[in-house]
Design a protein around this motif. Structure first.
Motif, PDB file in Angstrom:
ATOM      1  N   SER A  22      -6.059 -36.583  47.250  1.00  0.00           N
ATOM      2  CA  SER A  22      -6.538 -37.204  45.962  1.00  0.00           C
ATOM      3  C   SER A  22      -7.958 -37.256  45.976  1.00  0.00           C
ATOM      4  N   ASP A  27      -1.729 -35.521  40.501  1.00  0.00           N
ATOM      5  CA  ASP A  27      -1.830 -36.335  41.647  1.00  0.00           C
ATOM      6  C   ASP A  27      -0.511 -36.934  41.977  1.00  0.00           C
ATOM      7  N   GLU A  28       0.134 -36.503  42.720  1.00  0.00           N
ATOM      8  CA  GLU A  28       1.528 -37.096  43.049  1.00  0.00           C
ATOM      9  C   GLU A  28       2.230 -37.485  41.934  1.00  0.00           C
TER      10      GLU A  28
END
Ligand SMILES: Nc1ncnc2c1ncn2[C@@H]1O[C@H](COP(=O)(O)OP(=O)(O)O)[C@@H](O)[C@H]1O
Ligand SMILES: [Mg+2]
Lengths: 286, 360
Positions: free
Chosen positions: B43, B158-159
């Motif tokens: 991240s 991001d995820e």
């Protein structure tokens, strides 16, 4: 009644007793008293006496006018200030945040009499620091306690000073509940900081701000300490007399409890009405 | 659209260094996945590319321009957050159009883009709802829609699927893949899930503790891992690692003997010359065991549990206490006995030295 319940009520009894004696009963009692002539002994039932007097009493309208003026100016100014303070407190750039948080909250903790004394000193016409400052920028000194308008301004400033920090702390809690990545998303959406404040922060804070407004309206409707302690019991010549002061004067100076009760109920009714109006205009648009 | 270059990128949070000099080249239009265990800095790296975190050292360039000091809003990137980060008080339509409207984009064009995004993501019916009235999958679509509307040069994810249930995750994974084909825009996608990485990526970047361990196409990482970490991270179930010792080194390569079963000797055709007697790790994937006798050595294991999934079976076993997993496709009886013998094909084995580096 089941045994369990009886034990539960037994434990609650001391509280309920105090609640009934000092809370519930006075509310009912003062309602009843407002329909009595309390200027004779013994009191007599005279339903139109106090309420009739209220409708035509210039002192009542003066107090109502003063209270509403303070309300209309002080509440919006204070809430705006509190919002700015909250945003400042929430800034990641701010160092020593706990110190500021305490400083902003401190006025609430300070005793009314003490703070009133300090305000009286600061605003004293001849040797107060405020007039000194005004003098240094070349303006003539203000007689804060003798000029009706200045006295009103003083009351408004004092109340704002005392409660802005308190509201800022509540609004700060609201600010902190807005997730940071919403702002990051807005930043990547090329939305500037100011636009973020008006289009994201304020709308999301609306319920909290509304709550603060309602609290402040109720507080200001009952305003008593500042005009009593700072501006000489509503002076000069009743220029800062609020409904709270009028109630006090009728009840505890003239000992006319019937009329004081009628005023008390009027204050409560107005506070409820104005708060409901706030909630009505602030409700979510469907 | 644009490519990206990372040159010796470093990130420190105070005294804590979390990215240790990342070098990476991302081609225009590529789908790149950053994968690695939780906390490895995925991240952080993505947020530095977005400009949401300052760069402590090195250079990040987008489309050939160094952007270290360029405001996030000027980088022409769009990001989809793990938490969606939708504007809670706005309808879906406003969520999509907000950024454009604030920037004075012509109304007709904004409407066209919003309609286009809604069409791609099939969220037309949701346009007048607020995020609070949407399911997780729907919110995710809106978040992606908000990114599409921007028409960015680079998409960052991001995820994005980690808050969805397993079924929806597979479905959205396919849709994101389709989206990439349709838009052809450079996408950088962060995940800790190697399956997502393997299925989505043109190029996988494996990260560990703030260091890039290996960069490559999914199957290259699977076939040719650079070290034990990558070998263990890519593939599911993960590669078995067995303690071994170098027994002999010859022109044919090195012969390793298993610590847990000295009868098992595997000769790998490596050109490196490890010291005889040195400790190594032998790696072999569960799916690469063969029938007894068909490999270069036979290995007999104690069976703990067998899982039969229909199309395949996994046998959880151990050799002298060292655990391993063996996949036996199309077998519904594997592991029904206490012991199982399988063949080990040497060409499917990997050797790693004591530091976990691949011996080639
Ligand atoms: N704002 C921050 N301050 C200090 N440390 C941070 C901050 N953000 C992340 N970290 C640390 O950096 C490391 C990498 O974090 P992150 O990039 O979020 O990992 P990942 O996304 O791979 O799970 C972690 O050890 C984390 O604790
Ligand atoms: Mg992360």
């Amino acid at each position: 009644m089941r045994l369990n319940n009886r034990i539960a009520y037994a434990f609650l009894a001391p509280y309920l007793l105090i609640f009934a004696t000092f809370w519930l009963w006075p509310i009912i009692s003062s309602f009843l008293i407002s329909f009595q002539n309390t200027r004779v002994n013994p009191w007599r039932f005279a339903p139109s006496m106090n309420w009739g007097r209220l409708v035509g009493d210039p002192a009542f309208y003066n107090a109502l006018y003063n209270t509403l003026i303070i309300l209309v100016i002080q509440v919006p100014v204070m809430i705006a200030l509190a919002t700015v303070m909250a945003v400042f407190l929430n800034s990641p750039l701010l160092k020593a945040r706990p110190l500021y948080r305490f400083a902003f909250f401190a006025p609430v903790v300070v005793g009314e009499v003490a703070y009133a004394a300090v305000f009286r000193l600061m605003f004293s016409a001849d040797f107060g620091i405020i007039n000194k400052i005004i003098g240094t920028v070349g303006l003539s000194p203000v007689s804060w306690f003798d000029n009706g308008t200045a006295a009103m301004a003083l009351v408004i400033m004092a109340v704002t000073w005392r409660w802005a920090g308190y509201n800022a702390i509540i609004i700060l809690a609201g600010l902190q509940s807005i997730p940071g990545d919403v702002y990051e998303a807005a930043t990547l959406d090329r939305v500037g900081k100011v636009q973020q404040f008006f289009h994201i922060t304020l709308p999301l804070l609306k319920p909290i701000i509304l709550f603060c407004i309602v609290l402040s309206v109720i507080g200001t409707m009952q305003l008593f300490a500042e005009p009593f302690l700072i501006t000489n019991r509503g002076g000069p010549g009743g220029a800062t007399e609020t409904l709270g002061l009028l109630l006090y004067r009728q009840g505890f100076t003239s000992l006319n409890f019937g009329y004081a009760s009628a005023i008390a109920y009027t204050i409560a009714a107005l506070a409820v009405a104005i708060s409901l109006l706030n909630l009505f205009f602030g409700r979510e648009a469907k | 659209m644009a490519g990206l270059t990372l040159k010796n990128v470093i990130k420190r949070f105070g005294a804590l260094q979390v990215i240790h000099g990342a070098d990476l080249e991302i081609e225009d239009g590529e789908f790149v996945v950053f994968v690695g265990p939780s906390g490895c800095g995925k991240s952080t790296l993505l947020r530095m590319i977005a400009g949401l975190e300052d760069v402590s050292g090195g250079e990040i360039a987008i489309a050939g321009t160094v952007v270290n000091d360029v405001e996030p809003s000027e980088r022409h990137i769009a990001m989809v957050f793990q938490s969606y980060a939708l504007y809670p008080h706005m309808t879906v339509r406003k969520n999509l159009s907000f950024g454009l409207t604030m920037n004075g984009n012509p109304k007709a064009d904004t409407e066209r883009r919003v309609a286009h995004a809604a069409d791609i993501l099939q969220i037309g019916e949701l346009m007048d709802r607020r995020p609070g009235q949407l399911s997780g999958g729907q919110r995710q679509r809106v978040a992606i829609g908000r990114a599409i509307v921007r028409e960015p040069q680079v998409f960052l994810f991001d995820e994005p699927l980690s808050n969805l249930d397993a079924e929806l995750r597979v479905q959205m994974r396919v849709e994101i893949s389709k989206l990439h084909k349709q838009l052809g825009t450079t996408m950088i996608y962060v995940t800790h899930d190697q399956t997502e990485a393997m299925t989505l990526a043109d190029k996988i970047v494996v990260l560990r503790s703030g260091r890039i361990e290996q960069v490559g196409a999914p199957l290259d990482l699977y076939d040719d891992p650079a070290n034990q970490f990558v070998a263990g991270f890519v593939g599911s179930p993960k590669m078995n690692f067995l303690k071994a010792r170098i027994d002999a080194v010859s022109a044919d390569g090195a012969t390793a003997v298993l610590a847990s079963d000295p009868g098992v000797k595997i000769t790998l055709p490596i050109s490196g010359r490890p010291d005889v007697g040195s400790s190594v790790t032998l790696g072999i994937r569960p799916e690469h065991f063969v029938d007894a006798g068909a490999g270069d050595a036979d290995l007999t294991v104690d069976v703990d549990v067998a899982e039969h999934l229909g199309h395949t079976s996994y046998v959880y076993a151990a050799v002298s206490g060292e655990p391993l997993i063996i996949e036996r496709p199309e077998s519904r009886h594997a592991g029904s006995q206490d012991r199982l013998t399988v063949g080990v094909p040497s060409r499917r084995c990997f050797l790693f030295d004591a530091e976990g580096q691949r011996l080639r």
